[in-house]
Each structure stands twice: as C-alpha cells, then as structure tokens.
Write an enzyme that holds these catalytic residues in place. Structure first.
Site, PDB file in Angstrom:
ATOM      1  N   SER A 271      -9.473   1.211   3.138  1.00  0.00           N
ATOM      2  CA  SER A 271      -8.726   2.066   2.256  1.00  0.00           C
ATOM      3  C   SER A 271      -7.674   1.334   1.425  1.00  0.00           C
ATOM      4  O   SER A 271      -7.167   1.896   0.461  1.00  0.00           O
ATOM      5  CB  SER A 271      -8.031   3.158   3.077  1.00  0.00           C
ATOM      6  OG  SER A 271      -7.112   2.577   3.977  1.00  0.00           O
TER       7      SER A 271
ATOM      8  N   LYS B  22       0.863  -1.191   0.000  1.00  0.00           N
ATOM      9  CA  LYS B  22       0.000   0.000   0.000  1.00  0.00           C
ATOM     10  C   LYS B  22       0.896   1.236   0.000  1.00  0.00           C
ATOM     11  O   LYS B  22       1.966   1.232   0.619  1.00  0.00           O
ATOM     12  CB  LYS B  22      -0.863  -0.058   1.260  1.00  0.00           C
ATOM     13  CG  LYS B  22      -1.890   1.044   1.405  1.00  0.00           C
ATOM     14  CD  LYS B  22      -2.725   0.791   2.665  1.00  0.00           C
ATOM     15  CE  LYS B  22      -3.796   1.816   2.899  1.00  0.00           C
ATOM     16  NZ  LYS B  22      -4.606   1.519   4.106  1.00  0.00           N
TER      17      LYS B  22
ATOM     18  N   SER C  32      -9.399  -1.330   7.152  1.00  0.00           N
ATOM     19  CA  SER C  32      -8.865  -1.119   5.800  1.00  0.00           C
ATOM     20  C   SER C  32      -8.155  -2.288   5.146  1.00  0.00           C
ATOM     21  O   SER C  32      -7.873  -2.236   3.955  1.00  0.00           O
ATOM     22  CB  SER C  32      -7.925   0.073   5.795  1.00  0.00           C
ATOM     23  OG  SER C  32      -8.680   1.248   5.693  1.00  0.00           O
TER      24      SER C  32
END
Ligand code: GLN
Length: 475
Positions: free
Chosen positions: A152, A77, A176
């Site tokens: 996310s 990420k 997330s």
C-alpha cells in the site's frame, strides 16, 4: 533532471564540499514533484515548510551542529502522524483531520535533521497491494504509467523512484513496504515486529504493522532503521534492547551462508516466468560464490494468505471502529442522530475495500464463527511462526521473490479482490512470523519493469540481513 544520489553519504560529500546545499536539493525535489503530478504520489507537499527547514539545516551544517540525517529529504506515507499536519490514510473519513501529535518516528527523524517534503498517497488505511484503493485515486508507476506502483505504500515508493525525495517511510503490515519497493526498483525493509514504535501510526492490524524505509541504498536503510528503532514509552510491544549501530557495522558480508529458497516459487504456475528466471539466476550466483542454497517445501504455503486475511481484517475491524463520525474527520451532513451519524458517516466515509474488510473482520470475530475462523487462524499463525523460526535456525536466510509478478496494469484486479490478496503470497510469511524481511532490486524484465527478490532473517538479525543484502546487491 536533478541528479539521482544513491545514498546520503554521496549527498553529504557534496554538501560538505560546498558543491550543493540542502536548499538546492529541496528545490530540485520540488521541481521533480511539480513535473510529475500525474503520478499522484503525494497527497500533500510541504513545500514552503521544507524550504524553510532546508535553510536551517544548511546553517547547522556550516556551524558543524547538524544531525545524522542532514541532507536527507524524505516523504512519509499518509498514515504517519506529523503534528500540525493533515493525515488522511488516503480515506475520505479523515477529511479535514489534523494530527495533534507527531509519531515517534517523525520525531526521531526530525531530531536528526531530516526534512519531510510531503505526505504520500497510499491504499486507504494501508489496505491493498496496488495503491488503487485510495480515495485520492491510483498512483502510477514511474517506469510505466499504465501500471501500478504496488501498495500500500505506493506513493512513497514512487516518490523515491521518480527522485521527488531521497528516501521514504512506509508501513508494512503484510508487504506494503517490500512489494512497492520491488515494483519500483528500490530497497524496502520491514524490520522485526517490535523494532520501531507504532505510536502515531494509523493502525491497520496492530499485531503486524511495522514502519519501514524505502531507499536506494542499504546504507540509507541501515541508518534510517537505527534512527527510528528502539524502545518508546508509547509502544509497549517494542523490544527493550539497545539498537545496534547498523550503519557503522555495515559490511558486505561474504562469509559462506546457508540459504533456503521456496521450491514452490519455481514450480507454481502462479509465478511469472521472468520472476522465476531471476530467482534461478541469483541461486546460481550464490552457489557459484560458495554458499549453500537449498530448496525447501513450506507446508503451510496454502494457508498463509487466508490466515493473514482473517487476522488482519479482524484487527482492522476493531481498529477502524474509532472512525464514527464523532471523533475524527468526516461527518455525514445527512446525519440527524447518533445512529445515523455512525451509519452514514461510515458508509460515506470508507471506501469499498475498507468496508469489505471491516465486514470480513467483524464476521470472523462474531460469536458463532470466532472458533472456526479467528481462533483457527491464530493457531495457523503459530504453526507458521514456529516453522519459519525453525527454518531460520537451520538456514541463515530464506530467499523468495517479493511478488509473483512485476508491476501489473492499473485495473487488472478490479473485479476480484482475491486475485489481489494472492499477490501477497511471498510477503505475508514474514509478517505472520514477525521476522525481518527485505526486498532487493534484482534487475528489470524485458519491458523495463523492475523485479525484486526478498530475504527473510531471524528475529532481530537485521545486521546480518543488511550486511548480506549489501553483498547480494553487488553479486
Ligand atoms: N496487501 C496487504 C493487505 O492488503 C498488505 C498491506 C500492508 O502491508 N499494509 O493487507
């Protein structure tokens, strides 16, 4: 299309028999990345670097000196620092910023010969549940391009879902890792708070943030956890205990367990009927297999989302104060003095949702409102933690849906941020309590959209959680 490998063990078999090489694997993933650019899963692909690294790992495999992650190609990420590489948190405010050191997780993964193929799109500063809050635009769900992948860590989940890498690393503050894993038919693990170093992870809400793997198999989740977890001089919130060898101890546990499920998950009108029937289906299977499964009422359910959003935004308002147009990334070209450097750089550099949260967080911490909001939410957090811990004394696991509905259409929550916040109803409990939780794929709905169920366990009971998850997936 290149082959989907369900686990690293499967890849290793082929690597050691010589039927595939790491270089071939990397090329296949790069092909997949190039045909799927419309999914917008990557902010940057480290193509040349991954290819060079693959040759080195192939050599090491031949020489018998390779690490435990040889053959695993992963994506990270874009809020995880990797020395010499850009990191943006999907925000304009970090434009042009390059990491000057690697996060502990990146160092540990590389030390075991993992290959990092790129950095993935996410909600800006990990704030969101749909990956629509990215400066680089929304990520699309591979199962249905008109829908969100969750957030996310949406890009990370889609990268695995569409076979653009074997596994991905996300961060989970309030869901997330788990929620995008559930929207993309994958496994997402948020370990106990204090398991994995946050050193080099761009902070959102520090008392919640944890790194977690997104994988296709429990074996890979166990292996990645054991490699990333453990004490680190750079993070004093970590438990100072040896990390168990989760992957070696992994066995589909079939001993009879006591499992609680949230009554509200089946009665609340806010939960989609297919999600409810999936939960009922698994409850029935578990009971038929001899486990005790009981409904519980969680009295604080109405307070968990508000408490989370007060505390997470308060922490974020402080963590994000460092982006001032001076130290990192973007500086407004209109800035003429110190005040306007701060004001303009922050106004132009942060997106709408991030600004909303900085304002909310600053408000709940302000002198006149601190006791009414921040201090109150801390007390509520304590109650939630104690109640969760006591339930987990009585039961081995708490079972819930991961999200109240499957992946929704892009744009659905645009008008009302609170609608999006409410999607976190099942994931934030584990975050507030600091306990481990995993999202497991539980089939698809009639439109082919993945559904996920979540299991919560006691602090540091990852081994039990992984063992039971392995069994659960075989139900
Ligand atoms: N959806 C939650 C939020 O927006 C959780 C995000 C996360 O875990 N990073 O805060």
């Amino acid at each position: 299309m290149a082959k989907f490998y369900s686990s690293l063990a499967e890849i290793k078999k082929e690597l050691y028999s010589g039927s595939v090489t790491v270089e071939r694997l990397v090329k296949n993933y790069l092909d997949q990345i190039s045909v799927n650019t419309h999914l917008n899963a990557f902010n940057e692909v480290f193509d040349q670097e991954a290819l060079s690294a693959s040759k080195i790992v192939d050599e090491r495999i031949k020489a018998g000196t390779s690490g435990r992650l040889a053959g695993m190609v992963i994506a990270i990420k874009d809020n995880i620092c990797y020395k010499g590489h850009k990191v943006s948190a999907s925000s304009k405010i970090l434009e042009g910023f390059t990491s000057i050191y690697s996060s502990t997780v990146v160092e540990r993964l590389l030390a075991e010969d993992a290959i990092i193929i790129g950095r993935c799109n996410c909600d800006e500063f990990a704030m969101g549940a749909s990956n629509e809050n990215s400066y680089f635009g929304p990520v699309k769900n591979y199962a249905d391009n008109s829908r969100v992948p969750g957030g996310s860590s949406g890009g990370s989940a889609v990268a695995v879902q569409a076979n653009m890498c074997h596994a991905a690393i996300g961060t989970d503050t309030g869901g997330s890792v788990r929620q995008p894993a559930s929207f993309c038919g994958l496994i997402g693990l948020k370990p106990t708070y204090g398991s994995i170093s946050r050193h080099g992870i761009i902070a959102y809400a520090s008392s919640f943030d944890q790194v977690g793997p997104i994988t296709r198999s429990i074996e890979d989740a166990a292996l990645l956890l054991e490699i990333m977890a453990g004490a680190d001089d750079y993070d004093s919130t970590l438990a100072q205990v040896p990390v168990p060898s989760y992957s070696n101890e992994l066995s589909a546990s079939s001993s009879k367990k006591k499992i609680a499920y949230l009554q509200e998950a089946l009665t609340s009108p806010g939960v989609n009927s297919e999600v409810k029937s999936t939960l009922v289906n698994y409850i029935d299977k578990l009971r038929a297999d001899g486990h005790t499964v009981k409904a519980i009422a969680f009295d604080y359910l109405d307070y968990i989302v508000p408490a989370y959003y007060i505390l997470a935004t308060a922490e974020a308002s402080s963590n994000l104060a460092r982006y001032d147009g001076v130290h990192y990334g973007y500086r407004s070209p209109e800035a003429v003095d110190l005040q306007s450097t701060y004001k303009r750089s922050r106004s132009e550099g942060f997106g709408k949702e991030v600004k909303r949260r900085i304002m909310l967080g600053t408000f709940v911490l302000s002198a006149g409102y601190y006791d009414a909001y921040y201090a109150k939410a801390q007390k509520v957090r304590r109650l939630i933690k104690e109640k969760t811990d006591s339930l987990l004394e009585e039961y081995d696991f708490i079972l819930t849906p991961t999200a109240p509905e499957p992946a929704f259409k892009i744009g659905k929550t645009e008008k009302d941020p609170v609608v999006m916040y409410l999607y976190d109803i099942f994931t934030v409990q584990a975050s507030l309590a600091g306990v481990p939780a995993i999202s497991l794929p539980a089939g698809n709905n009639n439109k082919g959209l993945p559904l996920g169920l979540q299991l919560l366990a006691k602090r540091f009971a990852e081994q039990e959680l992984l063992n039971f998850s392995k069994y659960f997936l075989e139900l």
